[in-house]
Write an enzyme that holds these catalytic residues in place. Structure first.
Site, PDB file in Angstrom:
ATOM      1  N   CYS A  79      -2.105  -3.578   8.486  1.00 21.48           N
ATOM      2  CA  CYS A  79      -1.761  -2.236   8.978  1.00 21.48           C
ATOM      3  C   CYS A  79      -1.207  -2.331  10.397  1.00 21.48           C
ATOM      4  O   CYS A  79      -0.302  -1.579  10.768  1.00 21.48           O
ATOM      5  CB  CYS A  79      -2.987  -1.332   8.969  1.00 21.48           C
ATOM      6  SG  CYS A  79      -3.980  -1.473   7.480  1.00 21.48           S
TER       7      CYS A  79
ATOM      8  N   CYS B 130       0.822  -1.216   0.000  1.00 20.47           N
ATOM      9  CA  CYS B 130       0.000   0.000   0.000  1.00 20.47           C
ATOM     10  C   CYS B 130       0.852   1.260   0.000  1.00 20.47           C
ATOM     11  O   CYS B 130       0.353   2.353  -0.229  1.00 20.47           O
ATOM     12  CB  CYS B 130      -0.945   0.019   1.191  1.00 20.47           C
ATOM     13  SG  CYS B 130      -0.060   0.021   2.754  1.00 20.47           S
TER      14      CYS B 130
END
Ligand code: FES
Length: 145
Positions: A103, A33
């Site tokens: 994350c 990402c």
């Protein structure tokens, strides 16, 4: 989709900022990402984390997990901080949606990268610590809060 705690830490992140002359600083990046997280640690002579700050150029879950991770390591010994996993960070946030689990890994790795930097600079061995693969070293984090 997000727990109240995630929203709270996203909207009011704790420990945002920098520490000048930090005992250890770690910056990690997620290749998929492109998000980046940096953690600064201020560690005293007894190897206790006195202060911790972070900067995250990333998604809301990355901000919330960094914020919670800094809360969890503050006041801990380096050895105890080493044991804090992304799972513990997620649990403290009452969970994350499955697509956002990676994350939270960034937060765990940023702590490890900062501990690694500390251990290298001070010649201290921290049991079980290895340099995270996602460590991107001194690369600049452009975005600030
Ligand atoms: Fe990249 Fe969350 S989407 S860290």
């Amino acid at each position: 989709m997000y727990s109240e705690k995630v929203m709270d830490h996203f909207e009011h992140p704790r420990n945002v900022g920098e520490i000048e002359n930090a005992s250890g600083m770690g910056t990690v990046g997620n290749a998929k990402c492109g998000d980046i997280m940096r953690i600064y640690l201020d560690i005293d002579d007894n190897q206790i984390i006195r202060d911790v700050k972070f900067k995250t150029f990333g998604c809301g879950a990355a901000v919330a997990t960094s914020s919670m991770a800094t809360e969890l390591v503050k006041g801990k010994s380096v050895q105890d901080a080493m044991q804090i996993t992304n799972k513990a960070v997620m649990e403290a946030l009452d969970g994350l949606p499955p697509v956002k689990v990676h994350c939270s890994l960034l937060a765990e790795e940023a702590i490890h990268a900062a501990l690694w930097d500390y251990s290298e600079k001070h010649g201290i061995k921290i049991e079980g610590l290895t340099k995270p693969k996602t460590d991107i070293g001194e690369e600049e984090v452009e975005e600030e809060y």
